[in-house]
Design an enzyme around this catalytic site. Sequence first.
Site, mmCIF file in Angstrom:
data_model
loop_
_atom_site.group_PDB
_atom_site.id
_atom_site.type_symbol
_atom_site.label_atom_id
_atom_site.label_comp_id
_atom_site.label_asym_id
_atom_site.label_seq_id
_atom_site.Cartn_x
_atom_site.Cartn_y
_atom_site.Cartn_z
ATOM 1 N N SER A 29 1.101 -1.479 0.135
ATOM 2 C CA SER A 29 0.068 0.170 -0.125
ATOM 3 C C SER A 29 1.030 1.634 0.274
ATOM 4 O O SER A 29 1.561 0.926 0.727
ATOM 5 C CB SER A 29 -0.743 -0.200 1.182
ATOM 6 O OG SER A 29 -1.457 1.404 1.472
ATOM 7 N N TYR A 85 -3.326 -0.385 10.038
ATOM 8 C CA TYR A 85 -3.251 -0.939 8.481
ATOM 9 C C TYR A 85 -1.685 -0.614 7.831
ATOM 10 O O TYR A 85 -1.111 -1.119 7.280
ATOM 11 C CB TYR A 85 -4.213 -0.352 8.172
ATOM 12 C CG TYR A 85 -4.508 -0.809 6.625
ATOM 13 C CD1 TYR A 85 -4.818 -2.065 5.908
ATOM 14 C CD2 TYR A 85 -3.881 -0.189 5.135
ATOM 15 C CE1 TYR A 85 -4.738 -2.242 4.834
ATOM 16 C CE2 TYR A 85 -3.642 0.129 4.337
ATOM 17 C CZ TYR A 85 -4.921 -1.179 3.560
ATOM 18 O OH TYR A 85 -4.174 -1.526 2.693
#
Length: 257
Positions: free
Chosen positions: A152, A165
């Site tokens: 990500s 996350y």
Amino acid sequence: MDEQQLRLHGKVALVTGASRGIGRGIARRLGRDGALVAVHYATSAEGAHETVALIEKDGGRAFPVGAELSAHGAAERLFAELEAVLRERTGEGSLDILVNNAAVPGPYGDPQDVTEADFDACYEVNARAPFFLAQRALGVLREGGRIINISSGITRSAQPDKIAYAISKAAVDQLTLHLAKHLGPRGITVNSVAPGRVDNGGPMFSNPAAVERMAQMSVFGRVGQPADIADVVAFLASDDARWITGSFIDATGGTLL
């Protein structure tokens, strides 16, 4: 197109979290390139079967495999099912491409509000599962195989409200780095692909105002589409990317610039 002209003809790929969104896009693209695709799902068998149907409609070959990746022993159960189906369809249980895509969004909020339970739930799927899936794959990956981890863009930017996350995805980048060196002698490449804001079919993408805000994060003025990520993964899965390993591929549409 003749089968021999397909870049991944004769290859077998496993794509986790392929019942929708980015995973579905990746599975469809690998299928169009000639790979036999194992479409993994955790809870949405219906979504996985839809992905399989789309691949077959495109002229490809695919089958679903289910496993809840947050559970201990999930990698072993997934690969037991995978190898059984592959032996029926191909006569052997070998794998050429593993795409670790499955993930959960994790808790959002101030760092001081993240609970141990929330953190563990995020880390189990996003970091622990890719490690054990890759570990289990090592015994069946052919020489010259590919491991592609979906990371990500958040691992390269500071967003305190998404800290759990971000930590889980940063672990994926470390998995990439260390496995790349470990597997180099076998000709197996390991790389990370980092999406930015990509339309995964979630509720926020039905909100025009939210989509506009996300679009402005990219230098191209739009949100990403699953195909934008799938095309990068397809390149890394092909022989054209044989000299790339241990890399972090920024596929955020310029969000990090």
